[in-house]
Design a protein around this motif. Structure first.
Motif, short mmCIF file in Angstrom:
data_model
loop_
_atom_site.label_atom_id
_atom_site.label_comp_id
_atom_site.label_asym_id
_atom_site.label_seq_id
_atom_site.Cartn_x
_atom_site.Cartn_y
_atom_site.Cartn_z
N GLN A 65 0.83 -1.21 0.00
CA GLN A 65 0.00 0.00 0.00
C GLN A 65 0.86 1.26 0.00
OE1 GLN A 65 -3.48 0.72 0.02
NE2 GLN A 65 -3.53 -1.36 -0.81
N PHE A 66 1.95 1.23 0.77
CA PHE A 66 2.83 2.40 0.79
C PHE A 66 3.46 2.62 -0.58
CE2 PHE A 66 7.22 3.97 1.07
CZ PHE A 66 6.94 5.28 1.41
N TYR A 67 4.01 1.57 -1.16
CA TYR A 67 4.67 1.73 -2.46
C TYR A 67 3.67 2.13 -3.55
CZ TYR A 67 9.21 0.03 -0.89
OH TYR A 67 10.43 -0.11 -0.27
N PHE A 68 2.44 1.66 -3.44
CA PHE A 68 1.42 2.07 -4.41
C PHE A 68 1.16 3.57 -4.31
CE2 PHE A 68 -3.13 3.10 -4.90
CZ PHE A 68 -3.24 2.92 -6.28
N ARG A 69 0.99 4.07 -3.09
CA ARG A 69 0.74 5.50 -2.91
C ARG A 69 1.94 6.34 -3.33
NH1 ARG A 69 -2.80 2.91 -0.03
NH2 ARG A 69 -4.74 3.89 0.66
N LEU A 99 -0.02 13.25 1.78
CA LEU A 99 -0.59 12.86 3.06
C LEU A 99 -1.03 11.40 3.07
CD1 LEU A 99 -2.71 16.06 3.89
CD2 LEU A 99 -0.69 15.25 5.11
N SER A 100 -1.43 10.88 1.93
CA SER A 100 -1.90 9.49 1.88
C SER A 100 -0.76 8.48 2.10
CB SER A 100 -2.57 9.21 0.53
OG SER A 100 -1.61 9.12 -0.51
N CYS A 101 0.47 8.93 1.98
CA CYS A 101 1.62 8.01 2.13
C CYS A 101 1.94 7.70 3.58
CB CYS A 101 2.87 8.63 1.47
SG CYS A 101 2.78 8.79 -0.32
N PHE A 102 1.57 8.58 4.51
CA PHE A 102 2.11 8.49 5.86
C PHE A 102 1.54 7.35 6.69
CE2 PHE A 102 2.65 13.10 4.77
CZ PHE A 102 4.00 13.01 4.53
N ASP A 103 0.25 7.10 6.59
CA ASP A 103 -0.32 6.02 7.40
C ASP A 103 0.20 4.64 6.98
OD1 ASP A 103 -2.32 5.00 9.41
OD2 ASP A 103 -3.07 4.02 7.61
N LEU A 118 5.38 11.79 11.38
CA LEU A 118 4.57 11.02 10.44
C LEU A 118 3.17 10.79 10.99
CD1 LEU A 118 7.14 8.31 9.27
CD2 LEU A 118 6.58 10.48 8.17
N GLN A 119 3.07 10.57 12.29
CA GLN A 119 1.75 10.33 12.90
C GLN A 119 0.88 11.58 12.81
OE1 GLN A 119 0.62 7.19 14.34
NE2 GLN A 119 -1.18 8.40 13.78
N ARG A 120 1.47 12.75 13.01
CA ARG A 120 0.68 13.99 12.90
C ARG A 120 0.15 14.15 11.48
NH1 ARG A 120 4.73 16.32 16.03
NH2 ARG A 120 5.65 17.37 14.23
N PHE A 121 0.99 13.87 10.49
CA PHE A 121 0.55 14.00 9.11
C PHE A 121 -0.48 12.93 8.75
CE2 PHE A 121 4.87 16.09 7.93
CZ PHE A 121 4.45 17.26 8.53
N ALA A 122 -0.31 11.72 9.30
CA ALA A 122 -1.29 10.66 9.07
C ALA A 122 -2.63 11.03 9.70
CB ALA A 122 -0.79 9.34 9.64
#
Length: 216
Positions: free
Chosen positions: A122-126, A160-164, A203-207
């Motif tokens: 999912q991370f690499y896709f985003r 932003l979609s990458c962080f979670d 990263l958590q804040r951005f997620a």
């Protein structure tokens, strides 16, 4: 070594038993035991080798994910979070680097737990979708103000979609001494130093911000 052990057992049994029949039986027992020991040794070494391969793969993936998501956070902070100027062709410099580890270990990704594999992919896709967006807007920067604002918002959301998924991957990979990787990423990317907290807190804040904006 396994067959040597079997041979040794055979010799000992032959010395102990005097008759030819018993000697033959002891030889058979020694051969069977030798085979069992051999299979056990091969299985043990294969399992140990596979375990080391998985550990090495997890560490390599972790290092790449941390580097890529730290770069995303760095670029989100400056310039994309408060992007106010016209998009230019030079903005192609913000393209995420292509993955190197992922294609190298693609054939072994099935060794990972399903939960880890899903988060990683999912991370690499985003990351790939983000790359496509930046490539698109930087190739055709001469647009109206309304289109520019729409494109900037698109890139912000894709960042932003990458962080979670990155955070989930980092947590699930559970690499020993992972703080060293995180600290190195903060050292390399200067804008991260301006944000309070360590890399994971940033990263958590951005997620969380992505969740507030319903960005998935």
């Amino acid at each position: 070594m396994a067959f040597l052990a079997g041979g040794t057992l055979t010799a000992l049994a032959a010395t102990y038993f005097a008759t030819g029949i018993v000697t033959g039986l002891s030889g058979l027992v020694g051969t069977v035991l030798g085979g069992v020991i051999s299979v056990g040794a091969v299985t043990y070494h294969d399992n140990r080798r596979q375990k080391k391969e998985i550990e090495a793969m997890r560490a390599s993936l972790y290092a790449e994910i941390v580097d890529r998501v730290a770069r995303c956070a760095n670029d989100y902070i400056v310039p994309w979070r408060n992007f106010a100027r016209k998009i230019e062709r030079e903005d192609a410099k913000f393209l995420p680097s292509l993955p190197l580890v992922l294609p190298a270990v693609a054939g072994k990704l099935g060794l990972l737990d399903a939960e880890i594999l899903l988060a990683v992919t999912q991370f690499y896709f985003r990351l790939s979708v983000l790359r496509d967006a930046i490539e698109l807007v930087s190739k055709d920067p001469d647009t109206s103000e309304a289109i520019r604002l729409t494109r900037v918002k698109m890139i912000q959301e894709r960042l932003l979609s990458c962080f979670d998924p990155a955070l989930r991957s980092m947590n699930l990979l559970n690499v020993p001494d992972c703080q060293k990787f995180d600290q190195e990423a903060v050292r390399v990317y200067p804008h991260l130093k301006k944000e309070p907290g360590d890399l994971r807190q940033i990263l958590q804040r951005f997620a969380d911000l992505a969740a507030e904006k319903n960005i998935v």
